[in-house]
Motif scaffolding. Structure first.
Motif, mmCIF file in Angstrom:
data_model
loop_
_atom_site.group_PDB
_atom_site.id
_atom_site.type_symbol
_atom_site.label_atom_id
_atom_site.label_comp_id
_atom_site.label_asym_id
_atom_site.label_seq_id
_atom_site.Cartn_x
_atom_site.Cartn_y
_atom_site.Cartn_z
ATOM 1 N N HIS A 1 -4.207 -7.859 0.238
ATOM 2 C CA HIS A 1 -3.461 -7.462 -0.910
ATOM 3 C C HIS A 1 -3.867 -6.009 -1.350
ATOM 4 O O HIS A 1 -3.132 -5.034 -1.731
ATOM 5 C CB HIS A 1 -2.917 -8.312 -2.042
ATOM 6 N N ILE A 2 -5.259 -6.006 -1.587
ATOM 7 C CA ILE A 2 -5.619 -4.717 -2.079
ATOM 8 C C ILE A 2 -5.657 -3.698 -1.098
ATOM 9 O O ILE A 2 -5.120 -2.448 -1.312
ATOM 10 C CB ILE A 2 -7.225 -5.041 -2.598
ATOM 11 N N SER B 1 -1.917 -2.673 -0.781
ATOM 12 C CA SER B 1 -1.543 -1.944 -1.772
ATOM 13 C C SER B 1 -2.014 -0.326 -1.936
ATOM 14 O O SER B 1 -1.155 0.431 -2.292
ATOM 15 C CB SER B 1 -2.027 -2.497 -3.208
ATOM 16 N N ASP C 1 -0.080 1.470 0.887
ATOM 17 C CA ASP C 1 1.257 1.489 0.221
ATOM 18 C C ASP C 1 1.404 2.864 -0.501
ATOM 19 O O ASP C 1 2.436 3.559 -0.426
ATOM 20 C CB ASP C 1 1.674 0.264 -0.373
ATOM 21 N N SER C 2 0.493 3.067 -1.320
ATOM 22 C CA SER C 2 0.573 4.193 -2.285
ATOM 23 C C SER C 2 0.163 5.440 -1.371
ATOM 24 O O SER C 2 0.555 6.452 -2.366
ATOM 25 C CB SER C 2 -0.599 3.968 -3.335
ATOM 26 N N ARG D 1 6.124 -9.074 0.743
ATOM 27 C CA ARG D 1 5.794 -7.839 -0.060
ATOM 28 C C ARG D 1 5.974 -6.547 1.132
ATOM 29 O O ARG D 1 6.338 -5.481 0.621
ATOM 30 C CB ARG D 1 4.487 -8.109 -0.646
ATOM 31 N N PHE D 2 5.058 -6.653 2.116
ATOM 32 C CA PHE D 2 4.754 -5.265 2.863
ATOM 33 C C PHE D 2 5.673 -5.694 4.338
ATOM 34 O O PHE D 2 5.418 -4.357 5.169
ATOM 35 C CB PHE D 2 3.476 -5.378 3.258
ATOM 36 N N ARG E 1 7.692 -2.409 5.721
ATOM 37 C CA ARG E 1 7.244 -1.114 5.704
ATOM 38 C C ARG E 1 6.971 -0.821 7.044
ATOM 39 O O ARG E 1 6.333 -1.648 7.938
ATOM 40 C CB ARG E 1 5.753 -1.046 4.981
ATOM 41 N N THR F 1 -8.598 -1.450 -6.159
ATOM 42 C CA THR F 1 -7.610 -0.936 -5.358
ATOM 43 C C THR F 1 -7.431 0.464 -5.654
ATOM 44 O O THR F 1 -7.471 1.296 -4.563
ATOM 45 C CB THR F 1 -6.314 -1.370 -6.040
ATOM 46 N N ARG G 1 -8.137 3.133 -2.395
ATOM 47 C CA ARG G 1 -6.996 4.276 -2.012
ATOM 48 C C ARG G 1 -7.860 5.552 -1.814
ATOM 49 O O ARG G 1 -7.689 6.120 -0.985
ATOM 50 C CB ARG G 1 -6.097 4.352 -3.227
#
Length: 413
Positions: free
Chosen positions: A241-242, A245, A248-249, A273-274, A277, A351, A355
């Motif tokens: 999930h990290i 996420s 995703d950003s 959730r994803f 995408r 996270t 990123r």
């Protein structure tokens, strides 16, 4: 040599990395001319075997008194688990089965890979016969009931009472073997166990697993966008999930794709959730051959684990195939990933840090080419024959240990 390999599951029921490594080493030793026996558990619907030869291995596949087998324990209801644990540590039938196999095969040495489901108390029978034994530390099962120091979605800061009690039962059984050696694929794992048990009292070694991975059936080709890859269980401890996420950003600013290979308890949540995408693709569980092919068509493997990984086979698989790795700076991962040489290390569970790391690669994709070029010069580091010879040397030294020998040496990879 005549060596008995103890592992809870056997093909086609191979549960995790420890079982994969056990099978790889057992087959490698057999190919080198050693007589190899295997003690494993019969799955539902399977018949028992009593020393029959399968692919050059003498296999004892026995049925144990359990409500479920080790390979299905993740799906078992919680109310069944207390009895399962009691049986796995105290049932005298475990000892009877081990006793029969030892007397029939009469090994010079025993390799204990995964004993869960076969009965920890059965190890007393090895000790009673004073057979030299290498206990492979594929996880932290000697100090943690689950072997992971991860519970209820977070890493444990210490041992609970259940882990203390179960750990005491397990280590008592293991340490009843006078000529005992401990082998871990990572120093991090050995050190973590040493906080609770006297690891350094015994002959011990840090040696990578001698795994062999399928050659890819496709050829690596370049892409106009970076192709990220995740391979592993979809579990909270793995931090998927990290990774998603963080990506995703970045999706509005960069073009990329990520392939998620694996299944597990978090799969449905992550898909919900994803899954919509365009850059994210879920593939479920795949064979090792399919994983090799995915790696060949990827640019970097991501391992965002938030728990104490030991020596992830998927990382070794990737590096041996020339695929760079971005991984968490936790457990045994830093022993495999050299920062800015064959990949990148990122603070586990952060996270924002993930990123930033992913953005840096997206802005400078040539970095991946440099890492890949470095890996091309290091393929021998993960050669199965070289790793297997190191493990064999350690096994032979264990087998030659004199009864009552108090000398204990530490090996480094």
């Amino acid at each position: 040599m005549k060596i008995l390999s103890i592992v809870s599951t056997f093909p086609p029921f191979v549960y995790g990395g420890g079982e994969v490594s056990a099978l790889s080493l057992t087959r490698w030793l057999a190919a080198k001319g050693h007589r190899m026996g295997v003690l494993t558990a019969a799955e539902d619907g399977q018949s028992e075997l009593n020393g029959e030869v399968i692919d050059g291995l003498e296999v004892w596949r026995l049925r144990y008194r359990r409500q479920y087998t080790y390979s299905t324990h993740m799906k078992a209801p919680k109310w069944q688990k207390p009895l399962w644990y009691l049986q796995d540590h105290l049932d005298p039938d475990n000892r009877r089965k081990m006793s029969r196999v030892l007397d029939e095969f009469r090994p010079n040495c025993v390799m204990v890979h995964v004993i869960a489901g076969l009965g920890y108390n059965s190890l007393y029978e090895i000790g009673r016969r004073d057979i030299p034994t290498v206990y492979f530390m594929h996880d932290l099962n000697l100090v943690c009931a689950k072997g992971a120091f991860f519970s209820n979605g977070k890493e444990c800061v210490g041992r609970c009472l259940a882990c203390v009690a179960i750990g005491k039962l397990r280590f008592s059984a293991v340490s009843s073997i006078a000529r005992l050696a401990l082998c871990s694929p990572s120093k991090a794992n050995l050190d973590a166990a040493a906080e609770y048990i006297p690891v350094k009292k015994f002959l011990n070694a840090v040696l990578l697993n001698a795994n062999e991975y399928p050659e890819p059936t496709v050829i690596h080709s370049s892409s106009t966008k970076i192709r990220f890859l995740y391979v592993g269980r979809l579990h909270a401890a793995k931090g998927v999930h990290i990774l998603l996420s963080a990506l995703d950003s970045l999706a509005k600013s960069f073009e990329f794709s990520v392939n998620v290979v694996g299944s597990g308890p978090e799969e449905q949540v992550l898909r919900e959730r994803f899954g919509d995408r365009g850059w994210c693709h879920f593939h479920g569980h795949l064979t090792e051959q399919q994983v090799s092919d995915f790696m060949e068509q990827s640019d970097v493997l991501c391992i965002p684990s938030v728990w104490q990984e030991n020596s992830p086979g998927v990382v070794i698989h990737a590096l041996s195939q020339g695929l760079p790795v971005i991984g968490s700076d936790k457990g045994g991962i830093p022993e495999l990933v050299s920062n800015n040489r064959n990949g990148l290390l990122v603070p586990a569970g952060d996270t924002a840090a993930w990123r930033n790391a992913l953005e840096a690669v997206l802005r400078e994709p040539k970095t991946l080419e440099d890492w890949r070029a470095n890996l091309a010069q290091e393929t021998e580091l993960f050669d199965q024959d070289q790793l297997g010879q190191k493990l064999l040397h350690f096994i032979v030294e264990t087998a030659e240990m004199q009864a009552g020998n108090a000398i204990r040496k530490a090996y480094a990879r």
